[in-house]
Design an enzyme around this catalytic site. Structure first.
Site, PDB file in Angstrom:
ATOM      1  N   ALA A  11       0.957  -1.317  -0.047  1.00  0.00           N
ATOM      2  CA  ALA A  11      -0.022   0.036  -0.018  1.00  0.00           C
ATOM      3  C   ALA A  11       0.934   1.244  -0.031  1.00  0.00           C
ATOM      4  CB  ALA A  11      -0.834  -0.266   1.143  1.00  0.00           C
ATOM      5  N   ARG A  17      -2.941   7.637 -11.012  1.00  0.00           N
ATOM      6  CA  ARG A  17      -4.109   7.802 -11.599  1.00  0.00           C
ATOM      7  C   ARG A  17      -5.316   8.239 -10.934  1.00  0.00           C
ATOM      8  NH1 ARG A  17      -3.136   1.911 -14.092  1.00  0.00           N
ATOM      9  NH2 ARG A  17      -1.719   1.867 -12.397  1.00  0.00           N
ATOM     10  N   GLY A 143      -1.354  -7.451 -15.510  1.00  0.00           N
ATOM     11  CA  GLY A 143      -0.181  -8.419 -15.984  1.00  0.00           C
ATOM     12  C   GLY A 143      -0.842  -9.474 -16.945  1.00  0.00           C
ATOM     13  N   ASN A 380     -47.504  16.875  23.248  1.00  0.00           N
ATOM     14  CA  ASN A 380     -47.790  17.350  22.042  1.00  0.00           C
ATOM     15  C   ASN A 380     -47.116  18.569  21.957  1.00  0.00           C
ATOM     16  OD1 ASN A 380     -49.068  18.261  19.624  1.00  0.00           O
ATOM     17  ND2 ASN A 380     -51.034  17.671  20.008  1.00  0.00           N
ATOM     18  N   TYR A 390     -29.089  26.974  24.309  1.00  0.00           N
ATOM     19  CA  TYR A 390     -27.868  27.181  24.211  1.00  0.00           C
ATOM     20  C   TYR A 390     -27.690  28.865  24.676  1.00  0.00           C
ATOM     21  CZ  TYR A 390     -23.170  28.028  22.308  1.00  0.00           C
ATOM     22  OH  TYR A 390     -21.696  28.306  21.951  1.00  0.00           O
TER      23      TYR A 390
HETATM   24  C1  UD1 Z   1       0.202  -4.875 -10.498  1.00  0.00           C
HETATM   25  C2  UD1 Z   1       0.851  -6.134 -10.980  1.00  0.00           C
HETATM   26  C3  UD1 Z   1       0.245  -6.814 -12.401  1.00  0.00           C
HETATM   27  C4  UD1 Z   1      -1.413  -6.992 -11.885  1.00  0.00           C
HETATM   28  C5  UD1 Z   1      -1.878  -5.828 -11.378  1.00  0.00           C
HETATM   29  C6  UD1 Z   1      -3.194  -6.169 -10.370  1.00  0.00           C
HETATM   30  C7  UD1 Z   1       3.291  -5.799 -10.791  1.00  0.00           C
HETATM   31  C8  UD1 Z   1       4.549  -5.441 -11.491  1.00  0.00           C
HETATM   32  N1  UD1 Z   1       2.215  -5.788 -11.632  1.00  0.00           N
HETATM   33  O1  UD1 Z   1      -0.086  -3.885 -11.491  1.00  0.00           O
HETATM   34  O2  UD1 Z   1       0.769  -7.964 -12.793  1.00  0.00           O
HETATM   35  O3  UD1 Z   1      -1.968  -7.536 -12.923  1.00  0.00           O
HETATM   36  O4  UD1 Z   1      -1.264  -5.376  -9.968  1.00  0.00           O
HETATM   37  O5  UD1 Z   1      -3.965  -5.357  -9.792  1.00  0.00           O
HETATM   38  O6  UD1 Z   1       3.403  -6.083  -9.621  1.00  0.00           O
HETATM   39  N2  UD1 Z   1       3.004  -0.539  -4.656  1.00  0.00           N
HETATM   40  C9  UD1 Z   1       3.854  -0.332  -3.504  1.00  0.00           C
HETATM   41  N3  UD1 Z   1       5.097  -0.054  -3.923  1.00  0.00           N
HETATM   42  C10 UD1 Z   1       5.537   0.265  -5.208  1.00  0.00           C
HETATM   43  C11 UD1 Z   1       4.500   0.004  -6.376  1.00  0.00           C
HETATM   44  C12 UD1 Z   1       3.264  -0.292  -5.890  1.00  0.00           C
HETATM   45  O7  UD1 Z   1       3.562  -0.337  -2.359  1.00  0.00           O
HETATM   46  O8  UD1 Z   1       6.746   0.507  -5.570  1.00  0.00           O
HETATM   47  C13 UD1 Z   1       1.600  -0.943  -4.380  1.00  0.00           C
HETATM   48  C14 UD1 Z   1       0.393   0.017  -4.727  1.00  0.00           C
HETATM   49  O9  UD1 Z   1       0.218   0.737  -3.300  1.00  0.00           O
HETATM   50  C15 UD1 Z   1      -0.675  -0.898  -5.023  1.00  0.00           C
HETATM   51  C16 UD1 Z   1       0.306  -2.455  -5.243  1.00  0.00           C
HETATM   52  O10 UD1 Z   1       1.266  -2.297  -4.811  1.00  0.00           O
HETATM   53  O11 UD1 Z   1      -1.500  -1.235  -3.789  1.00  0.00           O
HETATM   54  C17 UD1 Z   1      -0.138  -2.390  -6.774  1.00  0.00           C
HETATM   55  O12 UD1 Z   1       0.639  -1.686  -7.302  1.00  0.00           O
HETATM   56  P1  UD1 Z   1      -0.047  -0.888  -8.809  1.00  0.00           P
HETATM   57  O13 UD1 Z   1       1.054   0.556  -9.234  1.00  0.00           O
HETATM   58  O14 UD1 Z   1      -1.131  -0.511  -8.741  1.00  0.00           O
HETATM   59  O15 UD1 Z   1       0.276  -2.097  -9.649  1.00  0.00           O
HETATM   60  P2  UD1 Z   1      -0.321  -2.217 -11.156  1.00  0.00           P
HETATM   61  O16 UD1 Z   1       0.145  -1.654 -12.259  1.00  0.00           O
HETATM   62  O17 UD1 Z   1      -1.992  -2.103 -10.951  1.00  0.00           O
HETATM   63 CA    CA Z   2      -3.067  -1.729  -9.195  1.00  0.00          CA
END
Ligand code: UD1
Ligand code: CA
Length: 462
Positions: A11, A17, A143, A380, A390
């Protein structure tokens, strides 16, 4: 003895986005934040430890989760990708063995049963990693799962995928089970030569396959479960799914929802059978609604209890209050926290209650403000009655005993008590207690000036 289970939730990402100042995982979905949904999903498998990897907005996230002191935090700064994120949890899991379930802070709908199946599949197969996947119509952004001879060979991110790989409809959910044993050492082998220059956790699959470590998949039947939230549009789509699921559950249990598309009921809300919910109603937080109630259009109810056969008419806002059996509220009523409407009592249009109890069968049918008041049974309250609770510094109580009658347009200047069966004359400003059975009246006496109108006409002519 079953293997120990640990959960890590990623997280730390910014959630670019979302275009938001709020960390993505704190965005609310059906009454609770995304990360709280994920934490609840994790609770279902009763893990030995839960580690949250935070980074972007770390303090805000921690602050929001103070009610979960058992959580462990790993800070990822800067955020260099999902593999790098998981690496930050290594010190917290040192010396631990067993299964690590990796969840994504932005995938809130995962069913408890899927998590249990993931662990079962993974442990039964003795896998080094098990990936939760799904077959979807629109794989864009996820992915892709590349298989050789039916077995998962690697995961390719959208941005790194060839046109052929982009055709694959099996996607990575970002949810995995890992055997802790080879995990952290293997993560160090991940490089960042890809379109985003990030350390991808997904590369672990190819690494394990090369080392002949077993990698399994669990394909979920319902791809909705693994929907990730990356944008506000996806947030709205996923909320619609949550709402729809809740509405369907309630309808199956005997609740009439006239228009499910415009009905917003949070997951924890309970509603009894034969209750009818009209369009545009929102029921939020922890609410219990009884059986055979009727909630008319555009009513919003938050953290409240409504007993059987109560009716709430159009356009009411009800917060932190209790409405007893057969009571009637609205239209256009405002019940502020700690208000109680007794059995069969009536709160009519443009009436506001704050920290006020209305006894059984009492009525305030029109235009009133009743604050910090304890009102007995069969009282009533006339139109335009106001408790002046107040004084600019302090709040004062008003007590109105059983059977009292408050005439219209009365101001009750608190602290004040109206006795049992007492009457208050219309238009009174009551500053002193009215004894049981007495009439209290406090207003200027009327004088009629005979022939005044005729004389006025004469005066303007000359
Ligand atoms: C990721 C997966 C993808 C999968 C998708 C599903 C990878 C490289 N890709 O892509 O294959 O289909 O999730 O939802 O893993 N996060 C961190 N630190 C970071 C980057 C991300 O904690 O440096 C956390 C984000 O806060 C998020 C989660 O990891 O909760 C996923 O990251 P996000 O950037 O949303 O990955 P996707 O592009 O969705
Ligand atoms: Ca994601």
């Amino acid at each position: 003895m079953p293997a120990e289970r640990h959960v890590v939730i990623l997280a730390a990402g910014q959630g670019t986005r979302m275009k938001s100042r709020l960390p993505k995982v704190l965005h609310p979905l059906a009454g609770r934040s995304l990360v709280e949904h994920v934490l609840r999903n994790a609770d279902a498998i009763a893990p030995a430890t839960v580690t949250l990897v935070i980074g972007h907005g770390a303090d805000t996230v921690r602050h929001k989760l103070v009610n979960r002191p058992e959580l462990r935090y790993a800070v990822q700064q800067p955020q260099l990708g999902t593999a790098h994120a998981l690496q930050q949890a290594e010190p917290l899991l040192a010396g631990r063995a067993g299964t690590l379930v990796l969840l994504s802070g932005d995938v809130p709908l995962l069913a408890a049963n899927t998590l249990r199946r993931l662990i079962e599949t993974h442990e039964a197969a003795g896998a080094a990693a098990t990936v939760v996947t799904a077959l979807v119509e629109r794989p864009y952004g996820y992915g892709r799962i590349v298989r050789t001879k039916g077995k998962i060979a690697r995961i390719v991110e959208e941005r790194d995928a060839s046109p052929e790989v982009r055709q694959i409809r099996e996607i990575n959910s970002g949810i995995y089970a890992f055997d802790l044993e080879p995990l952290f050492e293997a993560l160090r082998g991940i490089a960042s030569q890809n379109a985003q220059g990030e350390f991808y956790l997904t590369d672990l699959v190819a690494i394990y396959r090369r080392r002949k470590l077993p990698v399994e998949t669990l394909v979920v039947d319902n791809p909705q479960e693994i929907r990730g939230i990356n944008s506000r549009t996806e947030l709205a789509e996923v909320s619609r799914i949550v709402r729809q699921t809740k509405n369907e559950e309630l309808m199956a249990a005997g609740v009439t929802i006239v228009d499910p598309a415009t009905t917003y009921i949070d997951p924890d809300v309970e509603i009894g059978a034969d209750t009818v919910i009209h369009p545009g109603v929102a029921i939020e937080g922890q609410c219990r609604i009884g059986a055979a109630c009727e909630l008319h259009s555009h009513v919003r109810i938050i953290d409240s209890e409504i007993a059987d056969r109560a009716v709430v008419h159009n356009f009411c806002l009800i917060i932190g209050s209790r409405i007893a059996e057969g009571a009637s509220v609205g239209p256009f009523a405002h019940l502020r926290p700690e208000s109680v409407v007794g059995e069969g009592a009536k709160i009519g249009n443009f009436v506001e209650l704050k920290k006020t109890t209305m006894g059984a069968g009492s009525k305030a049918n029109h235009l009133a403000y009743l604050g910090d008041a304890t009102i007995g049974a069969k009282v009533n309250i006339g139109a335009g009655t106001i408790t002046c609770n107040y004084d600019g510094t302090q709040k004062h109580p008003t007590v109105i005993e059983d059977g009292a009658f408050i005439g219209s347009d009365t101001q009750l200047i608190a602290p004040v008590r109206i006795g049992k069966g007492a009457y208050v004359g219309a238009g009174s400003s009551i500053t002193d207690d009215v004894p049981d059975g007495a009439l209290g009246i406090a207003r200027g006496r009327q004088t009629n000036v005979e022939g005044w109108a005729e004389r006025k006409k004469g005066a303007t002519k000359s």
